[in-house]
Design an enzyme around this catalytic site. Sequence first.
Site, PDB file in Angstrom:
ATOM      1  N   GLU A  77      -0.668  -5.611   5.855  1.00 24.71           N
ATOM      2  CA  GLU A  77       0.633  -5.667   5.187  1.00 24.71           C
ATOM      3  C   GLU A  77       1.539  -6.718   5.838  1.00 24.71           C
ATOM      4  O   GLU A  77       2.264  -7.447   5.149  1.00 24.71           O
ATOM      5  CB  GLU A  77       1.305  -4.295   5.234  1.00 24.71           C
ATOM      6  CG  GLU A  77       0.608  -3.259   4.371  1.00 24.71           C
ATOM      7  CD  GLU A  77       1.171  -1.860   4.522  1.00 24.71           C
ATOM      8  OE1 GLU A  77       1.040  -1.079   3.583  1.00 24.71           O
ATOM      9  OE2 GLU A  77       1.737  -1.544   5.581  1.00 24.71           O
ATOM     10  N   THR A 120       4.562   4.626  -3.082  1.00 27.10           N
ATOM     11  CA  THR A 120       5.655   3.902  -3.747  1.00 27.10           C
ATOM     12  C   THR A 120       5.104   2.685  -4.478  1.00 27.10           C
ATOM     13  O   THR A 120       5.483   2.405  -5.626  1.00 27.10           O
ATOM     14  CB  THR A 120       6.727   3.480  -2.726  1.00 27.10           C
ATOM     15  OG1 THR A 120       7.021   4.578  -1.874  1.00 27.10           O
ATOM     16  CG2 THR A 120       7.994   3.009  -3.426  1.00 27.10           C
ATOM     17  N   THR A 167       0.843  -1.200   0.000  1.00 23.87           N
ATOM     18  CA  THR A 167       0.000   0.000   0.000  1.00 23.87           C
ATOM     19  C   THR A 167       0.876   1.247   0.000  1.00 23.87           C
ATOM     20  O   THR A 167       1.962   1.236   0.593  1.00 23.87           O
ATOM     21  CB  THR A 167      -0.887   0.002   1.268  1.00 23.87           C
ATOM     22  OG1 THR A 167      -1.784  -1.102   1.189  1.00 23.87           O
ATOM     23  CG2 THR A 167      -1.690   1.284   1.400  1.00 23.87           C
ATOM     24  N   ASP A 201       6.263  -4.131  -0.911  1.00 21.14           N
ATOM     25  CA  ASP A 201       5.586  -3.053  -0.195  1.00 21.14           C
ATOM     26  C   ASP A 201       6.562  -1.919   0.086  1.00 21.14           C
ATOM     27  O   ASP A 201       7.791  -2.106   0.055  1.00 21.14           O
ATOM     28  CB  ASP A 201       5.015  -3.599   1.122  1.00 21.14           C
ATOM     29  CG  ASP A 201       3.824  -2.806   1.622  1.00 21.14           C
ATOM     30  OD1 ASP A 201       3.607  -1.665   1.143  1.00 21.14           O
ATOM     31  OD2 ASP A 201       3.109  -3.320   2.497  1.00 21.14           O
ATOM     32  N   ASP A 253       7.969   3.328   5.785  1.00 23.33           N
ATOM     33  CA  ASP A 253       8.073   4.711   6.282  1.00 23.33           C
ATOM     34  C   ASP A 253       9.479   4.999   6.788  1.00 23.33           C
ATOM     35  O   ASP A 253       9.978   6.109   6.665  1.00 23.33           O
ATOM     36  CB  ASP A 253       7.067   4.927   7.417  1.00 23.33           C
ATOM     37  CG  ASP A 253       5.653   4.703   6.949  1.00 23.33           C
ATOM     38  OD1 ASP A 253       5.329   5.123   5.834  1.00 23.33           O
ATOM     39  OD2 ASP A 253       4.872   4.080   7.692  1.00 23.33           O
ATOM     40  N   LYS A 286       6.310   0.582   9.277  1.00 24.81           N
ATOM     41  CA  LYS A 286       5.265   0.728   8.274  1.00 24.81           C
ATOM     42  C   LYS A 286       3.971   1.159   8.962  1.00 24.81           C
ATOM     43  O   LYS A 286       3.900   1.179  10.168  1.00 24.81           O
ATOM     44  CB  LYS A 286       5.045  -0.597   7.530  1.00 24.81           C
ATOM     45  CG  LYS A 286       6.240  -0.957   6.642  1.00 24.81           C
ATOM     46  CD  LYS A 286       6.023  -2.235   5.843  1.00 24.81           C
ATOM     47  CE  LYS A 286       4.755  -2.272   5.071  1.00 24.81           C
ATOM     48  NZ  LYS A 286       4.527  -1.094   4.184  1.00 24.81           N
ATOM     49  N   GLY A 287       2.987   1.513   8.143  1.00 28.26           N
ATOM     50  CA  GLY A 287       1.681   1.842   8.714  1.00 28.26           C
ATOM     51  C   GLY A 287       1.330   3.310   8.657  1.00 28.26           C
ATOM     52  O   GLY A 287       0.332   3.729   9.243  1.00 28.26           O
TER      53      GLY A 287
HETATM   54  C1  A5P Z   1       0.757   1.850   4.603  1.00 23.91           C
HETATM   55  O1  A5P Z   1       0.128   1.641   5.799  1.00 23.91           O
HETATM   56  C2  A5P Z   1       2.226   1.961   4.814  1.00 23.91           C
HETATM   57  O2  A5P Z   1       2.805   0.903   5.487  1.00 23.91           O
HETATM   58  C3  A5P Z   1       2.967   2.230   3.534  1.00 23.91           C
HETATM   59  O3  A5P Z   1       3.386   1.056   2.917  1.00 23.91           O
HETATM   60  C4  A5P Z   1       4.140   3.062   3.850  1.00 23.91           C
HETATM   61  O4  A5P Z   1       3.639   4.127   4.641  1.00 23.91           O
HETATM   62  C5  A5P Z   1       4.850   3.607   2.632  1.00 23.91           C
HETATM   63  O5  A5P Z   1       3.986   4.483   1.964  1.00 23.91           O
HETATM   64  P1  A5P Z   1       4.511   5.479   0.872  1.00 23.91           P
HETATM   65  O6  A5P Z   1       5.108   4.677  -0.222  1.00 23.91           O
HETATM   66  O7  A5P Z   1       3.281   6.234   0.455  1.00 23.91           O
HETATM   67  O8  A5P Z   1       5.507   6.379   1.523  1.00 23.91           O
END
Ligand code: A5P
Length: 202
Positions: free
Chosen positions: A89, A17, A14, A67, A70, A80-81
């Site tokens: 995830e 990226t 999610t 995936d 962060d 993440k999250g």
């Molecule tokens: C979603 O809950 C997150 O774990 C995303 O995978 C993570 O925040 C990376 O997102 P971006 O690619 O939008 O920075």
Amino acid sequence: VLAVEDGMRVGLGTGSTVRWLLLALAERGARDLRCVATSVATEELARDLGLPIEPFDALNRLDLAIDGADQIAPDGWIVKGGGGAHTREKIVAAAADRFIVIADETKVVSSLSAPIPVELLPFGLGATLAALAPTVLRADAPLSPDGGVIADFGGDVSDPALIAAMLSGTPGVVDHGLFAPELTAEIVVASVERGVERRTLR
Ligand code: A5P
């Protein structure tokens, strides 16, 4: 995208990226892929792009999951999250033979720091928040698709294994955004200056 071979069962993460990943996969063509999505947003985008999404229960095991992240620490711990999707995830990452993290250089940190996303059961929310102090509800975050409340742990994370164990061991916590290095097979970081760097963890 090169890691995704024809006919593979693939977990799609999610975030912004992963959006690039989906665009690249769609451009290449679905090639008998069997995909599961870690969020409603990913599911909708994938379907719009013509990538086939199946219920996770139809697959259970995956060849690969890809995936974003962060934060990525030198020792391979990942946070993440940021989008509140970390519970799904992590389940998808753990079900995959290989979990690959993709990120740009802004996600690489020298050490992890708060906030650490957590998903909490609505039942007993006040008690769970008190047990996790300092943790605050994330403003304006919707419930997760599984009915969980998204919050952020704001304490010291200099020992991620300790904090991960504390969070996992607190009743009412569905899951948290700390991903242990053992979960990840490879980290791919893209930067303007250094191009694409791949680091194999296992
Ligand atoms: C979603 O809950 C997150 O774990 C995303 O995978 C993570 O925040 C990376 O997102 P971006 O690619 O939008 O920075």
